[in-house]
Design an enzyme around this catalytic site. Structure first.
Site, PDB file in Angstrom:
ATOM      1  N   ASP A   1      11.170 -25.410  31.513  1.00 26.60           N
ATOM      2  CA  ASP A   1      11.800 -26.348  30.577  1.00 26.60           C
ATOM      3  C   ASP A   1      11.390 -25.931  29.170  1.00 26.60           C
ATOM      4  OD1 ASP A   1      12.994 -28.765  29.410  1.00 26.60           O
ATOM      5  OD2 ASP A   1      12.960 -29.523  31.443  1.00 26.60           O
TER       6      ASP A   1
ATOM      7  N   HIS B   1      17.492 -26.479  27.789  1.00 24.82           N
ATOM      8  CA  HIS B   1      16.110 -26.733  28.217  1.00 24.82           C
ATOM      9  C   HIS B   1      15.355 -25.419  28.433  1.00 24.82           C
ATOM     10  CE1 HIS B   1      15.854 -31.115  28.598  1.00 24.82           C
ATOM     11  NE2 HIS B   1      17.089 -31.103  29.051  1.00 24.82           N
TER      12      HIS B   1
ATOM     13  N   GLU C   1      21.981 -31.676  29.829  1.00 25.02           N
ATOM     14  CA  GLU C   1      21.639 -31.909  28.423  1.00 25.02           C
ATOM     15  C   GLU C   1      21.680 -30.642  27.561  1.00 25.02           C
ATOM     16  OE1 GLU C   1      18.751 -35.698  28.370  1.00 25.02           O
ATOM     17  OE2 GLU C   1      17.763 -33.899  29.102  1.00 25.02           O
TER      18      GLU C   1
END
Ligand code: ACM
Length: 552
Positions: A206, A280, A344
């Protein structure tokens, strides 16, 4: 004598008939089995109890004996029974012989009488789950790591037929925001096994850390596994994951991963690695900025949020890098599913990149969501070509997707995905996000994720993984459910356990037990005994005294 036996037998039958069903009995099994009948009497474990196994079940038998040893002090001998599958007087038998195939790949039959215990299952996974139930029939002290004296090691006579409602019963652990070492991960796997959970989703990369050593790209862990401090406003001494120079983090070597995968497999747990893309990915791009749109520099954030560490799809070298990484991932993880994230993705960077815009034009893509679809489809092809199945978060549905990809629903899309032929894992934020507060009384709780509401134990327990009104012909696409522990606010294992338990006990029950058996009051009754098991195991669950603060 015969007449006396007759009267005793008649009395026992009467006792059986009058024992109430689940809800009022004293058994405290979690998850609750599909079918259970209570008999009269008990089976007593003694130092002379032997464990009999068929040839296929030796390892499961050894696992049973090994688990019983520390608390009882008994070294139960394992014997192989080759030609018969009959119960052995005074003994525990584990066998795959004459097992009902109707039990499926994970089901088992467990029969406890005063004279013997028999667990029969078509597979070793089924036998393993039967053994987990056997442990829970014994007093909670069975889980002690030291010999406990003065306990009657006996279990009530029961007849159990059991199998799971869902095949995906999972837990996700984010090791990027906080690094949990191999032995901590194994502790989590042990706790999963106790609850018959079978999927460990390992969130390995991440923005805040890259945790898997990739031989071809050593900077991923040389740079991407370490940040200057634990960050997130934590006191430095809230964690121990430091190296001598004071940098915070860590990573798993291929040998570590091999051990964890083996440890999980021995507990019938599949490991699903997650390698995030295209967003990410700040930690990876701090190490290799050439695969970004801007060229960097990047620095791993010390806070939560959405960051612009996003891969450049207009550079063929990016795909070479990702393919190389996944090639090593395939070698380390033998199981079917590979999670590629996809959530995202901040699209501004692609909007502002002339190269990305040119690629979109060339491919006939009219917006950046479609570019994300193009990216994920390309990666899905690579994963499929290696005989694996790609999973991604809800957003992978944007811009089209190959039908064999699996969608992990966190912000919706389950019905749409199932209708389009995808399998789906349910992990909606409102019911499965274990980083959320466990209570509406935030002031009484340690800091947790503020963006969600309270996820109380009761709310988790009330969750039905089967989406309402999903047509019956699509229901087989719902593989199951998992709890997700994101670790922005979790700097150590003790705190992770606090966030996971007892909410994951509820996940275990809603994924294993039949919907008709779900009963909040009875679950809470069983939980009071179950937490004694967690105490014996040293698991730091959230205490019941706090639970009583909850409005119903
Ligand atoms: C997610 O929580 N971003 C999947």
């Amino acid at each position: 004598m015969k007449i006396k036996s007759f009267f005793i037998a008649a009395f026992l039958c009467l006792t059986v008939a009058t024992v109430p069903a689940a809800g009022t009995n004293t058994l405290a099994l979690i998850p609750w089995p599909q079918k259970l009948t209570i008999g009269a009497g008990v089976f007593k474990l003694t130092p002379d109890t032997h464990v009999y196994v068929d040839l296929a079940s030796r390892e499961t038998g050894n696992c049973l004996s090994a688990r019983l040893r520390p608390s009882t002090g008994y070294s139960l001998a394992t014997r192989t029974q080759v030609f018969s599958s009959k119960a052995v007087k005074g003994c525990i038998l584990l066998t795959t012989r004459d097992a009902s195939t109707n039990l499926g790949a994970e089901g088992y039959d467990l029969v406890v009488t005063p004279g013997s215990v028999v667990i029969r299952a078509p597979t070793q996974a089924g036998l393993f789950y039967g053994v987990q139930t056997l442990f829970q029939l014994l007093p909670p002290e069975i889980f002690s790591s030291n010999v406990v004296r003065g306990v009657d090691w006996q279990m009530p006579c029961v007849q159990i037929q059991d199998w799971p409602r869902f095949k995906w019963r999972g837990l996700m652990l984010d090791v990027s925001r906080h690094f949990f070492n191999k032995s901590e991960v194994e502790t989590v796997l042990d706790a999963m096994a106790l609850h018959k959970l079978n999927v460990f989703h390992w969130h390995l990369t991440d923005d805040q850390g890259w945790r898997i050593e990739i031989k071809k790209y050593p900077r991923l862990t040389r740079i991407g596994a370490w940040r200057p401090s634990v960050g997130f406003g934590f006191a430095p001494n809230s964690t121990t994951a430091y190296r001598p120079d004071g940098d915070y983090g860590g990573f798993y070597t291929p040998a570590d991963i091999h051990e964890v995968v083996k440890y999980a497999a021995a507990r019938h747990i599949t490991v699903v690695p997650e390698i995030e893309m295209p967003g990410h990915s700040t930690a990876a791009l701090e190490a290799y900025p050439q695969f970004s749109c801007t060229g960097g520099p990047f620095a791993m954030p010390l806070t939560g949020g959405i960051f612009n560490g996003i891969y450049n799809p207009a550079n063929e070298e990016t795909f070479k890098f990702l393919d190389d990484v996944l090639t090593e991932v395939f070698q380390l993880f033998p199981d079917k599913y590979i999670h590629l994230g996809g959530d995202e993705v901040p699209k501004e960077t692609w909007k502002n990149s002339p190269a990305c815009q040119a690629l979109m034009k060339q491919e006939g893509l009219t917006n950046e969501d479609q570019l994300q679809g193009w990216f994920m489809r390309r990666m899905e092809k690579f994963v499929s070509a290696h005989g694996r199945t790609m999973i991604g978060w809800s957003e992978i549905l944007q811009g089209g997707l190959a039908s064999n990809a699996v969608v992990m629903d966190w912000i919706g899309g389950a019905k749409e995905a199932a209708s389009a032929g995808h399998d789906v894992v349910m992990s909606p934020t409102a019911c499965c996000y274990l980083d959320f507060y466990q209570s509406t009384h935030r002031a009484t709780e340690p800091r947790a994720a503020t963006w969600g509401g309270a996820l109380t134990l009761r709310k988790v327990y009330s969750f039905d993984p089967m989406p309402a009104n999903l047509p019956s012909q699509l229901q087989s696409h719902i593989l199951g459910t998992q709890g997700n522990l994101w670790t922005e606010w979790v700097p150590n294992l003790e705190h992770a356990e606090y966030m996971i338990f007892p909410r994951e006990c509820a996940i275990a029950e809603i994924t294993w037990s039949s919907e008709s058996s779900h009963n909040w009051g009875d679950f809470m009754r069983r939980l009071q005994i179950h937490v004694q098991r967690l105490d014996e195991l040293g698991i730091n669950y959230r205490r019941a005294s706090r639970q009583t603060l909850e409005p119903n």
